[in-house]
Each structure stands twice: as structure tokens, then as C-alpha cells.
Design a protein around this motif. Sequence first.
Motif, PDB file in Angstrom:
ATOM      1  N   LEU A 180      43.630  27.758  42.029  1.00 33.36           N
ATOM      2  CA  LEU A 180      44.415  26.769  42.771  1.00 33.36           C
ATOM      3  C   LEU A 180      45.893  27.150  42.797  1.00 33.36           C
ATOM      4  CD1 LEU A 180      42.757  23.533  41.340  1.00 33.36           C
ATOM      5  CD2 LEU A 180      42.604  24.324  43.714  1.00 33.36           C
ATOM      6  N   ASP A 181      46.411  27.586  41.648  1.00 37.11           N
ATOM      7  CA  ASP A 181      47.826  27.959  41.566  1.00 37.11           C
ATOM      8  C   ASP A 181      48.155  29.149  42.461  1.00 37.11           C
ATOM      9  OD1 ASP A 181      48.229  25.939  39.757  1.00 37.11           O
ATOM     10  OD2 ASP A 181      48.219  27.243  37.988  1.00 37.11           O
ATOM     11  N   ALA A 182      47.151  29.999  42.710  1.00 37.04           N
ATOM     12  CA  ALA A 182      47.362  31.162  43.587  1.00 37.04           C
ATOM     13  C   ALA A 182      47.289  30.779  45.058  1.00 37.04           C
ATOM     14  CB  ALA A 182      46.342  32.249  43.279  1.00 37.04           C
ATOM     15  N   GLY A 183      46.911  29.534  45.341  1.00 42.07           N
ATOM     16  CA  GLY A 183      46.866  29.086  46.725  1.00 42.07           C
ATOM     17  C   GLY A 183      45.486  28.905  47.314  1.00 42.07           C
ATOM     18  N   HIS A 184      44.446  29.059  46.514  1.00 45.92           N
ATOM     19  CA  HIS A 184      43.073  28.927  47.021  1.00 45.92           C
ATOM     20  C   HIS A 184      42.683  27.462  47.163  1.00 45.92           C
ATOM     21  CE1 HIS A 184      42.012  33.216  46.704  1.00 45.92           C
ATOM     22  NE2 HIS A 184      42.875  33.215  45.692  1.00 45.92           N
ATOM     23  N   ARG A 185      41.961  27.161  48.251  1.00 47.96           N
ATOM     24  CA  ARG A 185      41.437  25.821  48.468  1.00 47.96           C
ATOM     25  C   ARG A 185      39.934  25.838  48.713  1.00 47.96           C
ATOM     26  NH1 ARG A 185      45.184  25.197  46.168  1.00 47.96           N
ATOM     27  NH2 ARG A 185      47.007  23.877  46.539  1.00 47.96           N
ATOM     28  N   ARG A 186      39.387  26.968  49.070  1.00 49.69           N
ATOM     29  CA  ARG A 186      37.931  27.108  49.175  1.00 49.69           C
ATOM     30  C   ARG A 186      37.462  27.918  47.979  1.00 49.69           C
ATOM     31  NH1 ARG A 186      38.935  29.073  54.275  1.00 49.69           N
ATOM     32  NH2 ARG A 186      37.660  30.937  53.900  1.00 49.69           N
ATOM     33  N   ILE A 187      36.939  27.211  46.988  1.00 49.93           N
ATOM     34  CA  ILE A 187      36.571  27.841  45.710  1.00 49.93           C
ATOM     35  C   ILE A 187      35.108  27.553  45.420  1.00 49.93           C
ATOM     36  CG2 ILE A 187      37.034  27.936  43.220  1.00 49.93           C
ATOM     37  CD1 ILE A 187      39.888  26.968  43.863  1.00 49.93           C
ATOM     38  N   GLY A 188      34.359  28.586  45.105  1.00 48.53           N
ATOM     39  CA  GLY A 188      32.956  28.437  44.752  1.00 48.53           C
ATOM     40  C   GLY A 188      32.710  28.759  43.291  1.00 48.53           C
ATOM     41  N   PHE A 189      31.527  28.383  42.798  1.00 50.85           N
ATOM     42  CA  PHE A 189      31.176  28.573  41.389  1.00 50.85           C
ATOM     43  C   PHE A 189      29.805  29.232  41.288  1.00 50.85           C
ATOM     44  CE2 PHE A 189      29.867  26.136  37.285  1.00 50.85           C
ATOM     45  CZ  PHE A 189      30.151  27.257  36.512  1.00 50.85           C
ATOM     46  N   ASN A 208      35.876  18.680  38.280  1.00 50.88           N
ATOM     47  CA  ASN A 208      37.008  17.813  37.961  1.00 50.88           C
ATOM     48  C   ASN A 208      38.335  18.449  38.336  1.00 50.88           C
ATOM     49  OD1 ASN A 208      35.352  15.803  37.000  1.00 50.88           O
ATOM     50  ND2 ASN A 208      35.600  16.342  34.842  1.00 50.88           N
ATOM     51  N   ALA A 209      38.462  19.762  38.127  1.00 48.82           N
ATOM     52  CA  ALA A 209      39.706  20.450  38.488  1.00 48.82           C
ATOM     53  C   ALA A 209      39.947  20.366  39.991  1.00 48.82           C
ATOM     54  CB  ALA A 209      39.654  21.909  38.037  1.00 48.82           C
ATOM     55  N   LEU A 210      38.891  20.511  40.777  1.00 46.94           N
ATOM     56  CA  LEU A 210      39.023  20.409  42.231  1.00 46.94           C
ATOM     57  C   LEU A 210      39.366  18.981  42.641  1.00 46.94           C
ATOM     58  CD1 LEU A 210      36.042  22.659  43.427  1.00 46.94           C
ATOM     59  CD2 LEU A 210      38.480  23.229  43.355  1.00 46.94           C
ATOM     60  N   ASP A 211      38.699  18.004  42.031  1.00 41.56           N
ATOM     61  CA  ASP A 211      38.999  16.603  42.341  1.00 41.56           C
ATOM     62  C   ASP A 211      40.460  16.276  42.077  1.00 41.56           C
ATOM     63  OD1 ASP A 211      36.402  16.039  43.130  1.00 41.56           O
ATOM     64  OD2 ASP A 211      35.791  15.257  41.162  1.00 41.56           O
ATOM     65  N   GLU A 212      40.955  16.759  40.945  1.00 38.81           N
ATOM     66  CA  GLU A 212      42.339  16.459  40.574  1.00 38.81           C
ATOM     67  C   GLU A 212      43.342  17.145  41.494  1.00 38.81           C
ATOM     68  OE1 GLU A 212      42.533  17.534  36.475  1.00 38.81           O
ATOM     69  OE2 GLU A 212      41.124  15.959  35.874  1.00 38.81           O
ATOM     70  N   ALA A 213      42.897  18.186  42.190  1.00 34.00           N
ATOM     71  CA  ALA A 213      43.764  18.880  43.146  1.00 34.00           C
ATOM     72  C   ALA A 213      43.655  18.273  44.540  1.00 34.00           C
ATOM     73  CB  ALA A 213      43.397  20.363  43.190  1.00 34.00           C
ATOM     74  N   GLY A 214      42.895  17.172  44.667  1.00 30.67           N
ATOM     75  CA  GLY A 214      42.748  16.519  45.950  1.00 30.67           C
ATOM     76  C   GLY A 214      41.632  17.089  46.807  1.00 30.67           C
ATOM     77  N   LEU A 215      40.781  17.926  46.202  1.00 29.96           N
ATOM     78  CA  LEU A 215      39.642  18.506  46.906  1.00 29.96           C
ATOM     79  C   LEU A 215      38.372  17.776  46.474  1.00 29.96           C
ATOM     80  CD1 LEU A 215      40.661  22.254  46.413  1.00 29.96           C
ATOM     81  CD2 LEU A 215      41.103  20.817  48.416  1.00 29.96           C
ATOM     82  N   ASP A 216      37.291  18.006  47.184  1.00 33.01           N
ATOM     83  CA  ASP A 216      36.025  17.336  46.859  1.00 33.01           C
ATOM     84  C   ASP A 216      35.180  18.227  45.958  1.00 33.01           C
ATOM     85  OD1 ASP A 216      33.683  15.937  46.720  1.00 33.01           O
ATOM     86  OD2 ASP A 216      33.426  15.681  48.878  1.00 33.01           O
ATOM     87  N   GLY A 217      35.249  17.985  44.658  1.00 31.49           N
ATOM     88  CA  GLY A 217      34.518  18.828  43.718  1.00 31.49           C
ATOM     89  C   GLY A 217      33.026  18.784  43.915  1.00 31.49           C
ATOM     90  N   ALA A 218      32.500  17.620  44.259  1.00 31.47           N
ATOM     91  CA  ALA A 218      31.052  17.476  44.429  1.00 31.47           C
ATOM     92  C   ALA A 218      30.543  18.275  45.625  1.00 31.47           C
ATOM     93  CB  ALA A 218      30.692  16.005  44.586  1.00 31.47           C
ATOM     94  N   ALA A 219      31.423  18.496  46.618  1.00 24.57           N
ATOM     95  CA  ALA A 219      31.012  19.215  47.827  1.00 24.57           C
ATOM     96  C   ALA A 219      31.266  20.720  47.731  1.00 24.57           C
ATOM     97  CB  ALA A 219      31.762  18.660  49.039  1.00 24.57           C
ATOM     98  N   ALA A 220      31.952  21.152  46.694  1.00 24.41           N
ATOM     99  CA  ALA A 220      32.264  22.571  46.552  1.00 24.41           C
ATOM    100  C   ALA A 220      30.984  23.377  46.325  1.00 24.41           C
ATOM    101  CB  ALA A 220      33.229  22.788  45.395  1.00 24.41           C
ATOM    102  N   PRO A 221      30.879  24.574  46.897  1.00 18.56           N
ATOM    103  CA  PRO A 221      29.640  25.356  46.793  1.00 18.56           C
ATOM    104  C   PRO A 221      29.375  25.865  45.379  1.00 18.56           C
ATOM    105  CG  PRO A 221      31.359  26.642  47.862  1.00 18.56           C
ATOM    106  CD  PRO A 221      31.895  25.251  47.722  1.00 18.56           C
ATOM    107  N   VAL A 222      28.130  25.719  44.944  1.00 20.73           N
ATOM    108  CA  VAL A 222      27.680  26.203  43.636  1.00 20.73           C
ATOM    109  C   VAL A 222      26.368  26.954  43.833  1.00 20.73           C
ATOM    110  CG1 VAL A 222      26.922  25.592  41.303  1.00 20.73           C
ATOM    111  CG2 VAL A 222      28.751  24.265  42.412  1.00 20.73           C
ATOM    112  N   GLU A 223      26.281  28.159  43.311  1.00 17.84           N
ATOM    113  CA  GLU A 223      25.039  28.932  43.327  1.00 17.84           C
ATOM    114  C   GLU A 223      24.673  29.251  41.883  1.00 17.84           C
ATOM    115  OE1 GLU A 223      23.142  29.569  45.783  1.00 17.84           O
ATOM    116  OE2 GLU A 223      24.385  29.233  47.562  1.00 17.84           O
ATOM    117  N   SER A 224      23.423  29.023  41.511  1.00 21.31           N
ATOM    118  CA  SER A 224      23.006  29.204  40.116  1.00 21.31           C
ATOM    119  C   SER A 224      21.930  30.270  39.990  1.00 21.31           C
ATOM    120  CB  SER A 224      22.495  27.882  39.542  1.00 21.31           C
ATOM    121  OG  SER A 224      23.501  26.894  39.578  1.00 21.31           O
TER     122      SER A 224
END
Length: 350
Positions: A180-189, A208-224
Motif C-alpha cells: 500500500l505504501d508503494a502505491g498499490h491498490r490492486r493487491i492479491g494474496f 483488515n489491512a485493505l479495509d483500513e486503507a479504504g479498500l474492500d478486503g473481502a473482495a480482494a482476490p485470494v488463491e489457495s
Amino acid sequence: MTNKSIGIKDVAVAAGVSVTTVSHVLNDVAYARISPETREKVKATAERLGYGPNRLAQALRTQRTGMLGLVSEEIATTPHAGRIILGADEAARARGYNLMIINTSGAASEESRQADVDALLERRVDGILYATMYHREVTLPENLSSIPAVLVDSESLAGSVASVVPDEEGGARVAVQSLLDAGHRRIGFLNNTDDVPATRDRLRGFRNALDEAGLDGAAAPVESELSEVLGGYVAALRMLKRKDRPTGLFCYNDRMAMGAYRAAAEVGISIPNELSVVGFDDQELIAANLYPGLTTVALPHYEMGAWATERLIDAIEGKADLTVLAAKPTILQCPLVTRESITNPHPGLS
């Protein structure tokens, strides 16, 4: 090395105190009313003269052997987690104790694990450290309750033993924040599939980190996938083929990040110019040797080993109550180790 020609009387004369004072200081007698200045003076004098208390006499008096046992669940064969042993050993030596290690298998039967503890009890260790090769919840051998014990990188399912674990959620927050500090807003896990505390807590920290940055953490892409190089490769391929592919990627561990490097190279995506990557664990053989070097979060293996040993010795010497510490695990921070795998995705806007 202790000088056998020097006795406790010599230390007392040189320090200008009584023999009783020297004995109380060097044997850490809790009830002795001795000023900090005098304690330091006695210890410095004893060290200068090369004098140490007789361990056999001390053992007879205190009913302690000065030996600690460490049951290590395969960590002796795991390079990065071997720092648990180093932290424990150095903390033990600093307090005048020695460490006896038994390496066991994570898949060992309950009878086998009880036998390992019995082997240490037969050698009259004063306390036992029980360390696992990754943070997980464990069912402990019943005979471990007969002696002061501390868990390292694990938690008791019964909540009956003091333990120290890494801050999995906090470490994930630190990792995502670096993107986030580097400027990323589309972040996957890229997450692990095993049902262990790290899997759950790192996902929580990511969201939680995405939520606190004003992004939707629940909608962020996750691949397991399995938390190995191949798992990271397979999960990253799926992630990188998305139409809205992330510009930043947080990986469950450095092995998965290594797989992500391979996947990015295969589809022609440059790290860090087109994809920033951050890992977890700081396995130096991987993280420092990838190109570019992998920014990652370090697990506090050394610190956990040292903390557990200090608390165990405090309990042995009557300076701490392990039942109080057993109420909940002690959590140690996971710091960010910055290398070259993260950059601003929009350099022209910085």
C-alpha cells in the motif's frame, strides 16, 4: 573458563564483601537484600577472577541440575527455524544452564512423544521447551505436565501450558502495508490450504489491512494452494491470468513467492516493474537469493527461543508463574525485511 585455584573467599576479599553476599549474588538468591550496585560489583569481580559457583554443590543445594530439555519437532533439520535452538541455547547459557535436545517427528505417535519427554525426565532436566516446526495447535504428551514447560511456535489445545507464537496477523498487515505504501491498490494474496493458525491469521491480516486503507478486503482476490514452490506457481498463474490482475502480490510464505516468480516469468510479467511481490518467513536461502531480492516478513524464531527459555528459567527459579502465562499465548512481532521486489506501480504519479 573457571579458574579452579580461585575460591569464593578470594572473590569476597577482592569485592570487599562477605562470603555470604558472594554466594547469594552468584546463586541468585531471591530473598537476599543486596543492592544492584553490589550485585554488579560481585559479578564483575567473579568474572575477572575466573570464579564460578560449583555446579555439583549448587545442584545438591537447590535440587536443580542446570539442564533444560528441548523437544524439537523437526526444527533441528529446518534451517530457518533452527534459530529457535540458537535463541534458546544462548539464553540458557547466559543464565548458567545447558540445553539437551531431542529431535522428533511432527507425525510421531503420542507414545513416541511421551517417550521423548520421559528420556529428558530421566536425565533430570529442570524444565522442558517444546518447539514445533511451524505455528500450530498441539495436543501435548501427558507427562509434560510433571515439569515446568513452555511451548515455542505452538499453542496447547487445552490452553494449559505457557506458549510463545509469532504475530501472524500483524505480520500480514505489515506485508500488505508495504505494498500500500508503494502505491498499490490492486493487491492479491496467495494463501495456504492447510488449516493452521497462520493460514487463518494471515488472511485476516490481509483483509483488515485493505479495509483500513479504504479498500474492500473481502473482495480482494485470494488463491489457495499447498504452501510450497509448486503451489505458489499454480496459484500465481491463476492470479496473473485475471483480467483485473493485481499489481501487488502478498504470498503466504517465501516458497510460494518463489513459485510466483516462476509464474510471472512464464507469462512475461516483470518483477518488480509490473508486479511487486512480498513474502513471509524470511527464509534467507530463498528470499535473499531470488532476483530481485524478495521483500518479506521475518518470523521471530530466535526471539521466541530466547523468550521461552528466559520464562522457563524464571519459573524454575521461582521468579515467574507459568500458569499465569498459560492463559493466552505471548505474541512476538514479525518485522519487515526490505529488499528489491516492491516498487511504485505508477512511478510517473509519485
